[in-house]
Design an enzyme around this catalytic site. Structure first.
Site, PDB file in Angstrom:
ATOM      1  N   GLU A 174      37.139  44.047  52.299  1.00 42.11           N
ATOM      2  CA  GLU A 174      37.508  42.303  53.249  1.00 42.11           C
ATOM      3  C   GLU A 174      36.883  41.813  51.784  1.00 42.11           C
ATOM      4  O   GLU A 174      36.564  40.798  51.713  1.00 42.11           O
ATOM      5  CB  GLU A 174      36.615  42.764  54.765  1.00 42.11           C
ATOM      6  N   CYS A 183      29.283  42.297  54.287  1.00 41.14           N
ATOM      7  CA  CYS A 183      30.566  40.798  54.497  1.00 41.14           C
ATOM      8  C   CYS A 183      29.838  40.081  55.859  1.00 41.14           C
ATOM      9  O   CYS A 183      30.763  39.316  55.572  1.00 41.14           O
ATOM     10  CB  CYS A 183      31.242  42.363  54.735  1.00 41.14           C
ATOM     11  N   CYS A 189      30.511  45.924  57.000  1.00 47.27           N
ATOM     12  CA  CYS A 189      29.086  45.678  57.067  1.00 47.27           C
ATOM     13  C   CYS A 189      27.986  44.056  57.239  1.00 47.27           C
ATOM     14  O   CYS A 189      29.047  43.340  56.666  1.00 47.27           O
ATOM     15  CB  CYS A 189      28.942  46.771  55.514  1.00 47.27           C
ATOM     16  N   CYS A 224      33.148  45.916  49.283  1.00 45.34           N
ATOM     17  CA  CYS A 224      33.876  46.284  49.723  1.00 45.34           C
ATOM     18  C   CYS A 224      35.178  45.976  50.095  1.00 45.34           C
ATOM     19  O   CYS A 224      35.619  45.396  49.276  1.00 45.34           O
ATOM     20  CB  CYS A 224      33.336  46.059  51.514  1.00 45.34           C
ATOM     21  N   ASN A 262      38.662  48.689  48.743  1.00 43.53           N
ATOM     22  CA  ASN A 262      37.217  49.190  48.549  1.00 43.53           C
ATOM     23  C   ASN A 262      37.150  50.115  46.962  1.00 43.53           C
ATOM     24  O   ASN A 262      38.341  51.266  46.648  1.00 43.53           O
ATOM     25  CB  ASN A 262      36.274  49.556  49.852  1.00 43.53           C
ATOM     26  N   ILE A 263      36.285  49.380  46.261  1.00 42.81           N
ATOM     27  CA  ILE A 263      36.240  49.868  44.762  1.00 42.81           C
ATOM     28  C   ILE A 263      34.839  50.065  45.231  1.00 42.81           C
ATOM     29  O   ILE A 263      33.629  49.631  44.891  1.00 42.81           O
ATOM     30  CB  ILE A 263      36.777  48.703  43.726  1.00 42.81           C
ATOM     31  N   SER A 320      26.865  54.080  40.467  1.00 41.44           N
ATOM     32  CA  SER A 320      25.502  53.259  41.093  1.00 41.44           C
ATOM     33  C   SER A 320      25.239  52.984  42.583  1.00 41.44           C
ATOM     34  O   SER A 320      24.402  52.235  42.362  1.00 41.44           O
ATOM     35  CB  SER A 320      25.340  52.143  39.897  1.00 41.44           C
TER      36      SER A 320
HETATM   37 ZN   LIG Z   1      31.144  45.892  53.163  1.00 46.33          ZN
END
Ligand SMILES: [Zn+2]
Length: 133
Positions: A56, A92, A89, A54, A43-44, A48
């Site tokens: 994945e 994703c 999420c 994410c 995850n990056i 903002s």
């Molecule tokens: Zn996600």
């Protein structure tokens, strides 16, 4: 049960590369392909927030960027350092229903507990490419 130690090890290694200065929630992912390639993602986050990506999605976009497609993918692992198993999420899940076969194993782990599922199970009654064909 099939052994997922290899892909889980890769996903936990990817988790170390997470850039999560805001949430402090570190996630790693790994796509395993039929030719034996492991493609990692993490995850990056972004100041903002909305532009965060994410793990994945990082991994599966990298796999597609390298020319792999859903039929080339054996499994996907997603791991986190959370108290409970982290599941993808909503955004994703929509991406994965597009880019994975419905029955491709998705292995989720937080290092204590592990769960194997599929995108069909995670996103039932999805809107997908079949609706537009
Ligand atoms: Zn996600």
């Amino acid at each position: 049960m099939e052994c997922y130690d290899d892909i889980l090890t890769q996903a936990f290694a990817a988790m170390k590369n997470a850039y999560a200065p805001y949430s402090k929630y570190h996630v790693g992912a790994c796509v395993k392909t039929k030719d034996g390639t492991y493609i990692q993602g993490a995850n990056i986050e972004n100041a903002s927030y909305g532009l965060s990506n994410c793990a994945e999605r990082s991994a599966i976009f990298a796999a597609y960027s390298q020319g792999y497609r859903k039929q080339d993918i054996v499994s996907l692992a997603i791991v986190s350092d959370g108290k409970r198993i982290g599941t993808p999420c909503g955004a994703c899940r929509q991406v994965l229903v597009e880019l994975l076969e419905k029955d491709t194993p998705i292995v989720l782990s937080n290092g204590k507990d592990t769960l194997v599922t599929t995108i069909a199970e995670l996103l039932p009654m999805s809107f997908d490419s079949e609706d537009l064909s």
